[in-house]
Design a protein around this motif. Structure first.
Motif, PDB file in Angstrom:
ATOM      1  N   LEU A  74     -11.463  10.727  48.727  1.00 48.09           N
ATOM      2  CA  LEU A  74     -11.591  11.867  47.492  1.00 48.09           C
ATOM      3  C   LEU A  74     -11.660  11.213  46.316  1.00 48.09           C
ATOM      4  N   ILE A  75     -10.734  10.470  46.024  1.00 49.90           N
ATOM      5  CA  ILE A  75     -10.355   9.972  44.838  1.00 49.90           C
ATOM      6  C   ILE A  75     -11.641   9.206  44.471  1.00 49.90           C
TER       7      ILE A  75
ATOM      8  N   PRO B 126     -15.481  15.144  43.611  1.00 48.92           N
ATOM      9  CA  PRO B 126     -16.182  15.976  42.698  1.00 48.92           C
ATOM     10  C   PRO B 126     -16.020  15.543  41.131  1.00 48.92           C
TER      11      PRO B 126
ATOM     12  N   THR C 149     -15.702  15.385  37.286  1.00 47.87           N
ATOM     13  CA  THR C 149     -15.027  16.221  36.474  1.00 47.87           C
ATOM     14  C   THR C 149     -15.660  16.602  35.026  1.00 47.87           C
TER      15      THR C 149
ATOM     16  N   ARG D  64     -17.611  18.026  32.115  1.00 50.82           N
ATOM     17  CA  ARG D  64     -18.404  19.122  31.774  1.00 50.82           C
ATOM     18  C   ARG D  64     -19.456  19.195  31.015  1.00 50.82           C
TER      19      ARG D  64
ATOM     20  N   LEU E 194      -8.492  28.895  31.677  1.00 50.17           N
ATOM     21  CA  LEU E 194      -7.583  29.702  32.362  1.00 50.17           C
ATOM     22  C   LEU E 194      -6.210  29.203  32.441  1.00 50.17           C
TER      23      LEU E 194
ATOM     24  N   ILE F  68     -10.833  21.510  46.069  1.00 45.60           N
ATOM     25  CA  ILE F  68     -11.055  20.035  46.375  1.00 45.60           C
ATOM     26  C   ILE F  68     -10.682  19.342  45.016  1.00 45.60           C
ATOM     27  N   LEU F  69     -11.338  19.702  43.981  1.00 44.83           N
ATOM     28  CA  LEU F  69     -11.252  19.135  42.540  1.00 44.83           C
ATOM     29  C   LEU F  69      -9.624  18.917  42.337  1.00 44.83           C
TER      30      LEU F  69
ATOM     31  N   LEU G  90      -7.230  18.785  44.316  1.00 43.46           N
ATOM     32  CA  LEU G  90      -6.725  18.028  45.295  1.00 43.46           C
ATOM     33  C   LEU G  90      -6.912  16.579  44.745  1.00 43.46           C
ATOM     34  N   ARG G  91      -8.250  16.291  44.499  1.00 40.22           N
ATOM     35  CA  ARG G  91      -8.573  14.985  44.044  1.00 40.22           C
ATOM     36  C   ARG G  91      -7.675  14.593  42.689  1.00 40.22           C
ATOM     37  N   ASN G  92      -7.399  15.529  41.794  1.00 40.83           N
ATOM     38  CA  ASN G  92      -6.803  15.165  40.536  1.00 40.83           C
ATOM     39  C   ASN G  92      -5.081  14.814  40.986  1.00 40.83           C
TER      40      ASN G  92
ATOM     41  N   LEU H 181      -4.182  13.905  43.825  1.00 42.67           N
ATOM     42  CA  LEU H 181      -3.927  12.574  44.466  1.00 42.67           C
ATOM     43  C   LEU H 181      -4.028  11.487  43.614  1.00 42.67           C
ATOM     44  N   ILE H 182      -4.945  11.527  42.581  1.00 44.95           N
ATOM     45  CA  ILE H 182      -5.001  10.390  41.439  1.00 44.95           C
ATOM     46  C   ILE H 182      -3.551  10.339  40.702  1.00 44.95           C
TER      47      ILE H 182
ATOM     48  N   VAL I 229      -1.081   8.885  43.493  1.00 44.81           N
ATOM     49  CA  VAL I 229      -1.267   7.431  43.905  1.00 44.81           C
ATOM     50  C   VAL I 229      -0.740   6.463  42.920  1.00 44.81           C
TER      51      VAL I 229
ATOM     52  N   GLN J  12      -9.619  23.260  33.297  1.00 45.53           N
ATOM     53  CA  GLN J  12      -9.600  23.473  34.771  1.00 45.53           C
ATOM     54  C   GLN J  12     -10.072  22.336  35.529  1.00 45.53           C
ATOM     55  N   ASP J  13     -10.833  21.423  34.980  1.00 43.91           N
ATOM     56  CA  ASP J  13     -11.457  20.564  35.532  1.00 43.91           C
ATOM     57  C   ASP J  13     -10.225  19.252  35.697  1.00 43.91           C
TER      58      ASP J  13
END
Lengths: 496, 302
Positions: A26-27, A31, A33, A35, A81, B93-94, B96-98, B100-101, B104, B245-246
């Motif tokens: 996943l890392i 997805p 990021t 924009r 947000l 998912i995004l 979660l990825r952030n 995890l980064i 780790v 949000q990203d």
């Protein structure tokens, strides 16, 4: 030769690998990021506290702006947000990195303005026609601090009495015997107490099963405990000095009334009842589960009822007052431009568009038509009918989707005709009341309100009598007021 | 005393009751995540939906696919919603990825840096060591709000506001609590081992890397687990330093399920909470033995 692998070791390795490998994947391949901001546009950073459906509506509105007026003007509003926006905004302002546009609560305005954290908006607002002649005074004036306008209304509200018509009907005979009608809500505090006395049921163990109304503590359902004096004609501040005052005759009368009301049903029983009730935001909200016949709430409440208890037959009315006059308590979410914002002109262009754009449609972007975006539902002789969503001014479209009333003195016909909140007219009527009240523009209002809250808790729980308790609290509030006034005086500023 | 069967039985019952008290919120969370929105409103606890045969369907809807609006048997229109893992508004998912980064890099950094610092405080004699250690410990007394603005300035100066860097780079300099924890453990390692290693020709780095670290696995696991839990649940740091949000993390993203004026989709919120909590629970269960060993040998127990 090594030892044979134990099952436990194999299992732990497998579970470990099952956690670690997907995490690493996943890392590495998760997805993107990045924009996409259109090139050659000035990006207006807009922080807003709304999440869920409220946030989605504002985001869609920003999308429409970015695709239309924003494209022409070369502006892109980046909607961010965030939660706990007051804390985040304050840190960012202190750190010299505020957003261009900020969605705050109305009680933040005087506090932030006193600290020099907001830009005055008088000239811009006057040029854009955002004036007390266009906006309901109760909402416009909330943005004014020391005769300068620092915020403009975004989504306003007023507090009403929600009542369960079916529960009233269940007690129709008893109400009629007392000279009341089950078809209407109580209008005065005396009537209110009578309704609560009648609409009351206990079980075999003498526990309260159904009750008329509970004010309660702030973290539960007592959101508007500090406004209780309002219904008795009290104000929070001395009209002459503007300083906070909670020991006026009206305030004392209000909280004495509350203590008598609680004692009428048994202090311990009421506290037990209140602590057994779920908080407002819970699906077990006692009004929706039928344990409370009446509740004090804003125009967003019907949306919750629609989701969790659509079967409830409810109505709304002005909250009862000591003399039956139409006192109301109003508030709003506001837009401000922080001091140090990099693009104040562009931020204002967005505000101007919200207020002055011709009526628009806002697409949901979903595959299926969405309520509030592509269609609305209106009552007809044949029952509720689905109709295309009419174009509305952006600000009214937002209020519509938040179930709130309009800040305009003259709301659009389509706004009222198609509004999803069946009792929005009650809230609108309350906002127009000449006796509409708002929180006072005191810079340290939240600090003083905290002192008031501690006192209220003692009163509610019956730990102290209202009058001496309020008078003692007033002394502490006076001390805090003096501290704040001295602090501001050192910088040559006037309190409040 | 504890050999008495009756007392053991009573003790067991008490433990089961206490365990049930602690587990009940987790069960409520799991149970709520398996129900449709309209069944959340209930007085009393129901472990499964009204129609238990649909539990899997509701779980699939809440966790993954979402559902379209529909009209129920009573003619009431029920709202549709998006599933947690596929929502367009809350990018699970995004987030979660952030997370995890951050986890780790942060955990790797904090374990390594804290261990080096702790070694310096435990095994290397240098002038002023103890006063400096006291200063390190004293930093634990400073509440985060007191340093919030200064650190914000620093990160702004470095151009890190709005990135994940403020959430993990500081951990690479160690944290006072973890340095303290590891120092206590390192001090229990006999000095004779270090002496023997030194005679064999190892310098401080060699002793640290080849002798002390391998012997400190339980303590390092405790530090890693504590810090993972901290990073996983950290809300205030991401709130202040992240601006879009990203880059949001799970703890921050979770707030998006809570509307300001009600209407919180509790079934989805609880599904998201279950997904967030599950990795930590599994991690704890897996490392339980090492964790407890570490706790007991670092003097952290009661």
């Amino acid at each position: 030769m090594g030892e044979p692998l134990k099952l436990n070791t194999i299992l732990r390795t497998a579970v470990g690998a099952g956690l670690i490998l997907p995490a690493l994947a996943l890392i590495a391949f998760g997805p993107d990021t990045s924009r996409e901001v259109p090139p050659d546009r000035v990006v207006v950073t807009y922080w807003e506290k709304w999440t869920d459906f409220e946030g989605t509506a504002m985001r869609r509105l920003c999308d429409v702006f970015n695709d239309t007026a924003g494209a022409e003007l070369g502006i892109y509003v980046d909607y961010v947000l965030t939660t706990q926006i007051d804390l985040k905004s304050l840190v960012a302002a202190c750190g010299g990195d505020p957003p261009d546009l900020n969605g705050l609560w109305t009680f933040n305005v005087s506090s932030y303005a006193a600290k020099g954290a907001l830009q005055p908006l008088d000239e811009r607002a006057a040029e854009a026609g955002i004036t007390p002649e266009v906006i309901l005074p109760v909402y416009y004036n909330q943005g004014v601090y020391h005769d300068q306008l620092y915020s403009v209304p975004l989504t306003p509200w007023s507090i009403a009495l929600y009542y369960n018509k079916d529960i009233f009907a269940e007690f129709a005979d008893e109400l009629a015997a007392a000279g009341y009608s089950a078809d209407r809500a109580p209008r005065t505090m005396d009537e209110f107490a009578d309704y609560c006395r009648i609409v009351h049921r206990r079980n075999d163990k003498n526990d309260i099963e159904l009750h008329g109304f509970v004010l309660g503590v702030p973290e539960n359902i007592g959101w508007y405990w500090y406004a209780w004096g309002t219904w008795f004609g009290a104000t929070w501040s001395d009209p002459e000095t503007g300083l906070m005052k909670i020991d006026s005759a009206e305030q004392i009368r209000a909280y004495e009334w509350l203590q008598e009301f609680v004692r009428m049903f048994g202090q311990r029983d009421m506290i037990r009842l209140e602590s057994s009730l779920a908080n407002f935001n819970s699906p077990d909200n006692p009004f929706m589960t039928g344990r409370l016949a009446m509740m004090q709430q804003g125009p967003w409440f019907p949306n919750m009822i629609r989701q969790y208890a659509p079967e409830i037959n409810y109505g709304a009315a002005p909250f009862p007052t000591h003399d039956g006059s139409e006192i109301s308590y109003c508030g709003q979410d506001v837009l401000v431009i922080p001091s140090g914002a990099r693009h104040p002109d562009e931020a204002w262009a967005f505000i101007d568009w919200l207020y002055n754009s011709p009526p628009i449609n806002v697409p949901s972007g979903a595959a299926e038509p969405q309520f509030g975006y592509e269609y609305c539902i209106i009552e007809t002789n044949e029952g509720p009918q689905q109709r295309p969503m009419p174009p509305l001014r952006p600000l009214e479209w937002l209020c519509w989707n938040h179930y709130k009333n309009s800040p305009y003195i003259e709301p659009a016909d389509d706004f009222t005709r198609t509004h999803p909140n069946p009792v929005v007219e009650v809230h609108d009527q309350l906002a127009r009341s000449p006796l509409a009240m708002t929180e006072p523009p005191i810079p340290n209002w939240m600090e003083l309100r905290g002192e008031f809250e501690a006192t209220y808790r003692d009163i509610w729980a019956g730990r102290a009598e209202a009058a001496p308790c309020l008078r003692a609290a007033q002394k502490r509030i006076d001390a805090l007021t003096k501290l704040a006034a001295d602090r501001m005086a050192r910088y040559g500023e006037e309190y409040p | 005393m504890m050999d008495s069967p009756l007392l053991r039985y009573v003790g067991l019952v008490v433990l089961v009751i206490l365990c049930a008290v602690f587990v009940s919120p987790l069960l409520w969370m799991l149970s709520t995540s398996l129900k449709p929105q309209e069944e959340i409103k209930t007085s009393g606890f129901a472990a499964l939906p009204d129609n238990p045969s649909r539990t899997l369907q509701y779980a699939y809807e809440n966790y993954y696919a979402g559902r379209d609006k529909f009209v129920d048997d009573r003619g009431i229109e029920r709202t549709g919603y998006e599933g947690v893992l596929t929502s367009d508004n809350v990018h699970f998912i995004l987030y979660l990825r952030n997370t995890l980064i951050v986890a780790v890099f942060s955990v790797a950094g904090v374990v390594f840096a804290s261990a080096i610092c702790a070694y310096g405080f435990a095994k290397v004699a240098w002038p002023g060591r103890d006063p400096v250690f006291a200063v390190v410990l004293a930093t634990m007394m400073i509440p985060f709000p007191a340093v919030m603005i200064p650190t914000y300035f620093i990160f702004k100066f470095l151009g890190w506001i709005g990135t994940l860097a403020p959430l993990w780079v500081p951990a690479c300099f160690g944290t006072a609590f973890n340095i303290f924890l590891l120092r206590q453990f390192f001090m229990q390692i006999p000095g004779d081992l270090s002496e023997a290693a030194r005679i064999d020709g190892l310098n401080h780095w060699g002793i640290f890397w080849r002798i002390v670290l391998p012997l400190s696995r339980p303590a390092l696991a405790v530090v890693a687990l504590f810090h993972t839990m901290y990073v996983w649940n950290d809300y205030i740091g991401p709130l202040i330093y992240l601006n879009h949000q990203d880059t949001f993390t799970l703890a921050l993203g979770l707030q998006f399920y809570q509307a300001q004026h009600g209407g919180t989709p509790w079934n989805l919120l609880m599904a998201a909470c279950t997904l967030i909590t599950a990795p930590l629970l599994i991690l704890f269960v897996m490392s339980q033995r090492t964790f407890i060993e570490g706790i007991t040998t670092t003097g952290m127990k009661g």
